[in-house]
Design a protein around this motif. Structure first.
Motif, short mmCIF file in Angstrom:
data_model
loop_
_atom_site.label_atom_id
_atom_site.label_comp_id
_atom_site.label_asym_id
_atom_site.label_seq_id
_atom_site.Cartn_x
_atom_site.Cartn_y
_atom_site.Cartn_z
N LEU A 103 -32.12 53.21 -125.20
CA LEU A 103 -33.48 54.89 -125.73
C LEU A 103 -33.03 55.66 -124.36
CD1 LEU A 103 -35.49 53.15 -127.82
CD2 LEU A 103 -37.31 53.76 -125.53
N THR A 104 -32.93 57.21 -125.47
CA THR A 104 -32.71 58.12 -124.89
C THR A 104 -34.11 58.95 -124.74
OG1 THR A 104 -31.79 59.42 -126.81
CG2 THR A 104 -30.40 58.02 -125.00
N SER A 105 -34.59 59.70 -124.00
CA SER A 105 -35.89 60.60 -123.87
C SER A 105 -35.30 61.95 -123.18
CB SER A 105 -37.16 60.35 -123.54
OG SER A 105 -36.60 59.82 -122.00
N HIS A 106 -35.98 63.00 -123.28
CA HIS A 106 -36.19 64.04 -122.05
C HIS A 106 -36.70 63.47 -120.76
CE1 HIS A 106 -36.13 67.93 -124.95
NE2 HIS A 106 -35.85 66.86 -125.66
N ARG A 107 -36.86 62.51 -120.54
CA ARG A 107 -37.26 62.16 -119.13
C ARG A 107 -35.48 61.48 -118.57
NH1 ARG A 107 -43.15 59.87 -118.45
NH2 ARG A 107 -43.58 62.13 -118.66
N GLY A 108 -34.98 60.68 -118.95
CA GLY A 108 -33.53 59.52 -119.11
C GLY A 108 -33.62 58.48 -120.53
N ILE A 109 -32.73 58.06 -119.75
CA ILE A 109 -31.86 56.98 -120.51
C ILE A 109 -31.92 55.49 -120.35
CG2 ILE A 109 -29.56 56.18 -121.99
CD1 ILE A 109 -28.64 59.03 -120.53
N GLN A 110 -32.76 54.68 -121.35
CA GLN A 110 -33.06 53.56 -120.58
C GLN A 110 -32.23 52.57 -121.49
OE1 GLN A 110 -37.15 55.30 -121.20
NE2 GLN A 110 -37.46 53.49 -121.63
N MET A 111 -31.73 51.56 -120.50
CA MET A 111 -30.78 49.98 -121.59
C MET A 111 -31.32 48.91 -121.67
SD MET A 111 -27.12 51.97 -119.92
CE MET A 111 -26.71 53.30 -120.10
N GLU A 113 -31.33 44.83 -123.17
CA GLU A 113 -30.56 44.01 -123.53
C GLU A 113 -30.52 43.94 -125.08
OE1 GLU A 113 -28.27 42.29 -122.43
OE2 GLU A 113 -29.64 42.08 -120.34
N SER A 114 -29.88 43.37 -126.23
CA SER A 114 -30.40 43.84 -127.36
C SER A 114 -31.18 43.61 -128.37
CB SER A 114 -28.80 43.33 -128.09
OG SER A 114 -29.07 42.12 -128.24
N ASP A 115 -32.25 42.64 -128.15
CA ASP A 115 -33.68 42.27 -128.66
C ASP A 115 -34.18 43.31 -127.81
OD1 ASP A 115 -34.20 39.21 -127.10
OD2 ASP A 115 -33.75 41.32 -126.53
N GLY A 116 -34.05 44.38 -127.23
CA GLY A 116 -35.04 45.26 -126.57
C GLY A 116 -36.26 44.14 -125.28
N SER A 117 -36.09 43.37 -125.47
CA SER A 117 -36.52 42.28 -124.46
C SER A 117 -36.62 42.68 -122.79
CB SER A 117 -36.52 40.95 -124.50
OG SER A 117 -34.93 40.32 -123.99
N ILE A 118 -35.44 43.01 -122.35
CA ILE A 118 -35.75 43.17 -121.09
C ILE A 118 -34.63 44.58 -120.76
CG2 ILE A 118 -34.96 42.20 -118.84
CD1 ILE A 118 -34.27 39.69 -119.85
N MET A 119 -35.53 45.99 -120.06
CA MET A 119 -34.87 46.75 -119.67
C MET A 119 -33.51 46.51 -118.39
SD MET A 119 -35.96 50.64 -118.18
CE MET A 119 -37.85 50.37 -119.20
N VAL A 120 -32.38 47.28 -118.75
CA VAL A 120 -31.67 46.85 -117.57
C VAL A 120 -31.12 47.38 -116.56
CG1 VAL A 120 -30.81 44.62 -118.17
CG2 VAL A 120 -29.78 47.18 -119.24
N TYR A 121 -31.42 48.90 -116.92
CA TYR A 121 -30.83 49.99 -116.03
C TYR A 121 -31.44 51.34 -116.78
CZ TYR A 121 -27.80 53.77 -114.29
OH TYR A 121 -26.91 54.35 -114.17
N TRP A 122 -31.61 51.85 -116.07
CA TRP A 122 -32.37 53.41 -115.96
C TRP A 122 -31.94 55.01 -115.40
CZ3 TRP A 122 -35.73 56.70 -118.05
CH2 TRP A 122 -36.55 58.29 -116.98
N HIS A 123 -31.73 55.63 -116.44
CA HIS A 123 -30.71 57.33 -115.46
C HIS A 123 -32.47 57.78 -115.36
CE1 HIS A 123 -27.26 59.04 -114.70
NE2 HIS A 123 -27.69 59.44 -115.35
N ALA A 124 -32.35 58.31 -114.77
CA ALA A 124 -33.11 59.72 -115.07
C ALA A 124 -32.42 60.54 -114.97
CB ALA A 124 -34.39 59.22 -113.56
N LEU A 125 -32.99 61.67 -115.44
CA LEU A 125 -32.43 62.65 -115.94
C LEU A 125 -33.11 64.29 -115.46
CD1 LEU A 125 -31.82 63.00 -119.68
CD2 LEU A 125 -29.50 62.27 -118.36
#
Lengths: 331, 379
Positions: A103-111, A113-125
């Motif tokens: 998932l991308t936004s101007h705030r950052g990149i969120q990754m 698992e494939s079903d969207g159940s758990i966020m495994v990583y967050w990269h702030a821009l």
């Protein structure tokens, strides 16, 4: 030499595709480019769809006949900032050992698992205090482990001066797990990369003053869709323009490939979706294209379109303000 | 999303507001000098230098609620008053008109031509006031300076930002329905014929090139639309033929404006997300409003100039009925300053909001005289 299109049904009564059951959405689709992502899971008899509404994105699963099964809404991660940020893209990344939902936004990149159940990583821009809206044009490369959240930013590729609009990859011929990549930007420039321990820039294709909103890569062919409605086909290794199609009357919003058969789909704000067949001439290996099908989605500013199976016998479409995913299947 | 969207949104919505007010002033037979004064006062407030300065600062778009508050203020910049129901209808018409114009712009950059069409018409309303004319020309110059330099990609982002703002609005407008530019489900008609945008080729041609870049073959394909080449590009100069008709005045005394409320926006889920915005968000919006409206410099009417009430409906009864029957999901809740905890910090805004007496409840129909007196007292 001008030749009339000889392929395709002559009788308007014979159609290649017909409308199938639509999938309802909780929120309408936003007027973004590439605003439909599809993950085909034939082994589980499922297809996953991802659509951006605005501040939220919806991820849902459906059976082969289009009956919706489960759905989930995702939002941008909370943080300091002025107003509720909007999601810019939702996309499945299919890697050799796992699938991630990005998932991308101007705030950052969120990754996730494939079903969207758990966020495994967050990269702030880093956007600074003011949302400048100017994107640096950097391409971020992440190392993804086969399992777990230990994702690391491994490289930042410099090749673009304006915001990146789309990225396409393809497993390189003859090398397992190594992909070639094309990146496109707001000024219409394209960069073709070869991957390896690090990414190397193979060639740069200059723009012509019009954004390139969507790009695909297939067997050494780069397909690019532009804001003036044109689709260009380039030789990936050299960057030479082989084919120029006056495909649409408005900006192209999405391109997609059915890799098994080399079918290319183009969708634009002019309400049309076109399907093309890519190939190479057996004589000289030159890129060839023929038009297969055109679909008019009445009064709909299309914002996303994807094939739903690798043979290109079905595709799905989203449109601005539309609260459903339209599905088309071969007759 | 783009931080350069607000000036375009504000000016075009303002332009539509003036078209509608002008039409209603004439339909209601308001005396010429009063009508001219109202339009002059509103235009003068809109193009006030301090206000424009704030507007043109790069910033994100705020909510529909926040923007509506500004237009409430603007509509009351003169001796004219509007009831809540009329103000609601005015705002509905403004937003649907500009949504239509944005959607149908051939190129993203053409939204600038739409803006220029509005400004050209605004100058027509104030022909005999050189000071205000100068203000409008100044804004024109500012628009050219800011938007003349930006890329096609940034215009595309502006367009997307505007469409995000207008997402899920499907109010049916009688003029649009009559002209068949809007369907009965509230969606706009997107024609697949006519001239292509300037800079786009007519679809239907495939050109093939060799490695030297020479064209070697041409193939035609059936596109499905019925397009022709664009004849001419619209002018971006101070004066010139804009070519594009979007943004010109479509109202006239003989074409009254009605909106249909039933069957509008069936998607409650996406609309409710906006009205339950968290409080920290509201604070930012209040700061924005304070900055913007602080620059408005609205003069209180002094002296015996009598005010009047404008009705966007044909009769008072119609207006009352509209107020009572407006669907829940379409109510524009004007920002309530009491609801925030930072009232002390927003003293300036509190003062401005105190002056702005927007009736939260629909007024019961009384005699016109009583209404006027009551309204004058609130100033």
């Amino acid at each position: 030499m001008v030749a009339a299109d000889s392929e395709g049904p002559k009788d308007p009564g014979i159609r290649m595709f017909r409308r199938e059951r639509s999938i309802p959405l909780q929120g309408s689709a936003a007027a973004l480019c590439n605003n439909l992502s599809v993950l085909q899971l034939p082994a589980r008899n499922l297809t996953l769809f991802g659509v951006v509404h605005g501040p939220s994105a919806q991820v849902l699963s459906a059976a082969p006949d289009g009956v919706p099964l489960a759905q989930r809404q995702l939002h941008v991660k909370e943080g300091a900032g002025v107003s509720a940020p909007h999601i810019t893209q939702v996309h499945w990344c299919v890697l050799p050992f796992r699938v991630l939902l990005v998932l991308t936004s101007h705030r950052g990149i969120q990754m996730y698992e494939s079903d969207g159940s758990i966020m495994v990583y967050w990269h702030a821009l880093d956007s600074g205090d003011a949302p400048s809206g100017t994107w640096s044009g950097r391409v971020l490369v992440f190392d993804i482990p086969a399992k777990g959240p230990n994702i690391v930013l491994s490289e930042e590729l410099a090749g673009h001066q304006t915001p990146i609009t789309d990225i396409a990859t393809e497993p390189a011929q003859g090398q397992d797990g190594v992909a070639d990549m094309v990146t496109a930007d707001d000024s219409g420039s394209l960069c073709v990369w070869r991957s390896g321990p690090e990414f190397t820039l193979l060639t740069r294709i200059p723009g012509f003053g019009v954004p390139c909103s969507s790009v695909q890569l297939w067997q050494g062919i780069v397909a690019a869709g532009y804001g003036n409605g044109q689709v260009h086909l380039y030789e990936a290794t050299t960057g030479t323009l082989n084919i120029q199609i006056n495909a649409h009357a408005r900006a192209i919003c999405a391109l997609n490939l059915a890799p098994e058969v080399g079918k290319l789909l183009s969708a634009a704000e002019d309400t049309f979706v076109h399907i093309w067949k890519l190939s190479r001439s057996p004589q000289n290996g030159c890129i060839e294209v023929e038009h297969c099908h055109s679909e008019c989605v009445s009064d709909t500013q299309v914002c996303g379109a994807q094939f739903c199976d690798p043979s290109g016998s079905s595709f799905a479409v989203t449109g601005y303000d539309l609260t459903e995913i339209l599905r088309f299947g071969s007759v | 999303m783009s931080v350069r969207t607000l000036p375009l949104l504000f000016l075009n919505l303002g332009g539509e507001m003036l078209y509608i007010l002008d039409q209603r002033l004439r339909a209601q037979n308001i005396p010429g000098d009063k009508a001219r004064k109202v339009l002059n006062d509103i235009i003068m407030t809109m193009f006030n230098r301090k206000f424009m300065e704030e507007l043109f600062k790069p910033q994100e778009l705020y909510s529909k609620k926040a923007l509506r508050t500004i237009y409430d203020r603007l509509a009351h910049a003169s001796i004219m008053r509007l009831n809540q129901a009329s103000m609601d209808k005015l705002y509905d018409l403004m937003t649907m008109a500009f949504k239509y114009q944005v959607l149908l712009c051939p190129r993203p950059k053409d939204v600038l031509l739409v803006t220029f069409n509005h400004l050209d018409a605004i100058k027509g309303f104030i022909q005999d006031s050189p000071t205000i004319l100068h203000q409008v020309d100044e804004t024109f110059r500012q628009l050219t300076e800011v938007y003349g330099a930006i890329s096609a990609g940034e215009f595309q982002l502006i367009r997307q930002t505007l469409l995000l703002f207008f997402q899920d609005l499907h109010i049916r407008v009688s003029i649009f329905l009559k002209d068949r530019v809007q369907n009965s489900n509230g969606r706009f008609v997107l024609p697949v014929s006519g001239p292509v945008p300037w800079g786009t080729e007519v679809p239907g041609l495939i050109r093939m090139f060799n490695s030297k870049g020479e064209e070697v073959k041409k193939i035609e394909f059936k596109h499905g639309g019925n397009y022709v080449t664009a004849h001419k590009e619209g002018s971006f100069e101070l004066y010139g033929d804009r070519v594009l008709k979007l943004g010109t005045n479509m109202y006239s005394v003989s074409r009254p404006v009605e909106t249909h409320m039933s069957g509008a926006s069936k998607n409650l889920a996406s609309r409710t997300q906006e009205s339950i915005a968290p409080n920290p968000l509201a604070k930012e919006e209040l700061n924005f409003l304070a900055r913007l409206m602080g620059g408005m410099e609205i003069k209180k009417p002094s002296g015996p100039e009598p005010g009047f009430r404008l009705n966007l409906f044909t009769t008072d009864e119609e207006e009352e009925h509209a107020a009572l029957s407006r669907p829940e999901e379409l109510s524009y809740e004007v920002i309530n300053i009491q609801a925030t905890q930072d009232q002390q910090q927003n003293e300036e805004l509190a003062r401005i909001m105190g002056e702005l007496q927007i009736t939260e409840q629909p007024r019961q129909s009384t005699t016109k005289g009583d209404d006027l007196l009551a309204m004058m007292d609130e100033l």
